[in-house]
Design an enzyme around this catalytic site. Structure first.
Site, short mmCIF file in Angstrom:
data_model
loop_
_atom_site.label_atom_id
_atom_site.label_comp_id
_atom_site.label_asym_id
_atom_site.label_seq_id
_atom_site.Cartn_x
_atom_site.Cartn_y
_atom_site.Cartn_z
N GLY A 168 0.69 -1.22 0.03
CA GLY A 168 0.04 -0.05 0.17
C GLY A 168 0.79 1.21 -0.03
O GLY A 168 0.40 2.25 0.40
N ASN A 191 1.83 2.95 -2.42
CA ASN A 191 1.35 4.03 -3.30
C ASN A 191 0.09 4.87 -2.79
O ASN A 191 -0.16 5.70 -3.22
CB ASN A 191 1.17 3.27 -4.78
CG ASN A 191 2.19 3.19 -5.57
OD1 ASN A 191 2.66 4.36 -6.12
ND2 ASN A 191 2.80 2.15 -5.81
N ARG A 219 -14.91 -14.17 -12.04
CA ARG A 219 -14.35 -12.95 -11.79
C ARG A 219 -15.34 -11.87 -11.85
O ARG A 219 -15.24 -10.82 -11.01
CB ARG A 219 -13.52 -12.69 -12.98
CG ARG A 219 -12.29 -11.61 -12.94
CD ARG A 219 -11.29 -11.74 -14.05
NE ARG A 219 -10.58 -12.56 -14.29
CZ ARG A 219 -9.50 -12.77 -13.20
NH1 ARG A 219 -9.14 -11.70 -12.21
NH2 ARG A 219 -8.80 -13.71 -13.06
N MET A 227 -3.62 -6.87 -7.33
CA MET A 227 -3.03 -7.96 -8.04
C MET A 227 -4.01 -9.03 -8.58
O MET A 227 -4.05 -10.25 -8.38
CB MET A 227 -2.11 -8.95 -6.99
CG MET A 227 -0.69 -8.09 -6.57
SD MET A 227 0.24 -7.30 -7.70
CE MET A 227 0.70 -8.54 -8.48
N ARG A 228 -5.03 -8.31 -9.16
CA ARG A 228 -6.00 -9.07 -9.97
C ARG A 228 -6.26 -8.46 -11.15
O ARG A 228 -6.35 -7.15 -11.45
CB ARG A 228 -7.45 -9.16 -9.28
CG ARG A 228 -7.42 -9.94 -7.79
CD ARG A 228 -8.62 -9.89 -7.23
NE ARG A 228 -9.74 -10.36 -7.95
CZ ARG A 228 -10.20 -11.58 -8.06
NH1 ARG A 228 -9.44 -12.62 -7.57
NH2 ARG A 228 -11.18 -12.00 -8.99
N ILE A 229 -6.54 -9.33 -12.31
CA ILE A 229 -7.31 -8.65 -13.52
C ILE A 229 -8.45 -8.40 -13.31
O ILE A 229 -9.37 -9.33 -12.82
CB ILE A 229 -7.07 -9.72 -14.67
CG1 ILE A 229 -5.27 -9.95 -15.03
CG2 ILE A 229 -7.63 -9.21 -15.84
CD1 ILE A 229 -4.98 -10.53 -15.92
N HIS A 237 2.01 1.24 -13.24
CA HIS A 237 2.80 0.25 -13.78
C HIS A 237 4.24 0.55 -13.39
O HIS A 237 4.79 1.61 -14.24
CB HIS A 237 2.46 -0.41 -15.27
CG HIS A 237 3.08 -1.42 -15.59
ND1 HIS A 237 2.79 -2.73 -15.31
CD2 HIS A 237 4.28 -1.69 -16.39
CE1 HIS A 237 3.58 -3.58 -15.63
NE2 HIS A 237 4.56 -2.97 -16.45
N ASP A 297 -2.39 -3.79 -18.94
CA ASP A 297 -1.59 -2.54 -19.00
C ASP A 297 -1.52 -1.79 -20.47
O ASP A 297 -0.37 -1.28 -20.90
CB ASP A 297 -0.06 -3.02 -18.77
CG ASP A 297 0.00 -3.61 -17.44
OD1 ASP A 297 -0.78 -3.42 -16.53
OD2 ASP A 297 0.65 -4.65 -17.18
N GLU A 334 7.12 6.36 -8.59
CA GLU A 334 5.72 5.98 -8.32
C GLU A 334 4.99 6.97 -7.39
O GLU A 334 4.03 7.17 -7.90
CB GLU A 334 5.57 4.54 -8.14
CG GLU A 334 5.89 3.55 -9.14
CD GLU A 334 5.62 1.99 -8.59
OE1 GLU A 334 4.61 1.82 -8.49
OE2 GLU A 334 6.60 1.24 -8.92
C1 GRF Z 1 4.01 -1.13 -7.17
O1 GRF Z 1 5.43 -1.26 -7.59
C2 GRF Z 1 3.02 -0.88 -8.54
O2 GRF Z 1 3.70 -0.34 -9.51
C3 GRF Z 1 2.74 -2.47 -8.81
O3 GRF Z 1 2.62 -2.82 -7.94
C4 GRF Z 1 3.50 -2.33 -6.81
C5 GRF Z 1 2.69 -1.92 -5.46
O4 GRF Z 1 3.32 -1.48 -4.29
N1 GRF Z 1 1.51 -2.44 -9.82
P1 GRF Z 1 2.49 -0.79 -3.27
O5 GRF Z 1 1.46 -1.85 -2.73
O6 GRF Z 1 1.90 0.43 -3.64
O7 GRF Z 1 3.62 -0.37 -2.12
#
Ligand code: GRF
Length: 205
Positions: free
Chosen positions: A12, A14, A66, A95-97, A114, A150, A179
Site C-alpha cells: 500500500g 502508492n 471474476r 494483484m487481480r485482473i 505500472h 496494461d 511511482e
Molecule cells: C508497485 O510497484 C506498482 O507499480 C505495482 O505494484 C506495486 C505495488 O506497491 N502495480 P505498493 O502496494 O503500492 O507499495
C-alpha cells in the site's frame, strides 16, 4: 467533489502516497474507501491510521466467477459514493485482473500504475523484465484501465535510468520512489478534470 476508491492487495505504499498528497496538496477528491482482496494487506492498517474506511473482499477461496467477485467490489465502491459519474478508482498494487464488466461500467474512471515505461514490459515482474532485457531506461506509467493488460491510454510517465549492474531490487526501489510522485500527480490531474481522452491518447490541459 469526486470520491476516490483505492484497491490494494499488499504493502500500500502508492495508496499512502496518494492519501498523503490529497491532504497536503488539497487535491479536490475525497478518499472514501480502500478495498483489499487480502485480509493481511499491510496497506489496510495505513489507511485506517489515515482515517480512511477500509473493506476486505477476500478473493482467495471465492467460489464465483471474476465478474461475480467484481460485483462485490462495485457494490462496495457504490455504497461509498465511488460511482462512474462521481468517482475515480485507483488500482494501487491490486494483484487481480478486473472483469470486462467492471471496466465497461467504470469506463475511463479506473487508473493503474505500472512500474515500467509501457508498452515495454507489461504484466508481472516489470522491473526484472527491464533488467534482464538490458534496457538502459525504464520508469513508471500511470494509465487508464481498458480490457487489456496494461494497455489503456497513458496519463503520464516518468523515466528511471537503469544503472550498469542494477539488480531487480535496486531498480525497483528507485522506480518506487518515482511511482510515489507519479500517482498523486495523475490523481490531481484527473480530479482537476485536466485529462481528456482522445482515441488511445490523453491530452493534458
Ligand atoms: C508497485 O510497484 C506498482 O507499480 C505495482 O505494484 C506495486 C505495488 O506497491 N502495480 P505498493 O502496494 O503500492 O507499495
Amino acid at each position: 467533489m469526486l470520491n476516490l476508491g483505492i484497491l490494494i492487495s499488499g504493502r500500500g505504499s502508492n495508496m499512502e502516497a496518494i492519501l498523503k498528497s490529497i491532504k497536503r496538496k488539497k487535491i479536490p477528491i475525497k478518499p472514501t474507501i480502500v478495498i483489499s482482496n487480502k485480509a493481511d494487506a499491510k496497506g489496510l492498517k495505513i489507511a485506517q491510521k489515515m482515517g480512511v474506511k477500509t473493506e476486505v473482499i477476500e478473493s482467495k477461496g471465492f467460489k464465483g466467477s471474476r465478474s461475480e467477485y467484481d460485483k462485490k467490489i462495485i457494490s462496495a465502491l457504490t455504497k461509498n459514493g465511488v460511482t462512474p459519474k462521481n468517482g475515480l478508482v485507483c488500482l494501487a498494487g491490486f494483484m487481480r485482473i478486473i472483469s470486462p464488466e467492471f471496466v465497461k461500467k467504470y469506463k475511463n474512471k479506473i487508473i493503474n500504475i505500472h512500474p515500467a515505461l509501457l508498452p515495454a514490459f507489461p504484466g508481472l515482474d516489470a522491473q526484472k523484465q527491464a533488467v534482464d532485457y538490458g534496457a538502459k531506461f525504464s520508469g513508471v506509467t500511470v494509465h487508464f484501465v481498458d480490457s487489456g493488460v496494461d494497455t489503456g491510454p497513458i496519463i503520464l510517465q516518468k523515466v528511471v535510468k537503469v544503472n550498469d549492474g542494477d539488480t531487480e531490487e535496486a531498480l525497483a526501489k528507485r522506480i518506487l520512489a518515482k511511482e510515489h510522485q507519479a500517482y498523486p500527480e495523475a490523481v490531481k490531474l484527473f480530479a482537476e478534470k485536466r485529462v481528456k481522452i482522445s482515441g488511445r491518447k490523453t491530452v493534458i490541459s
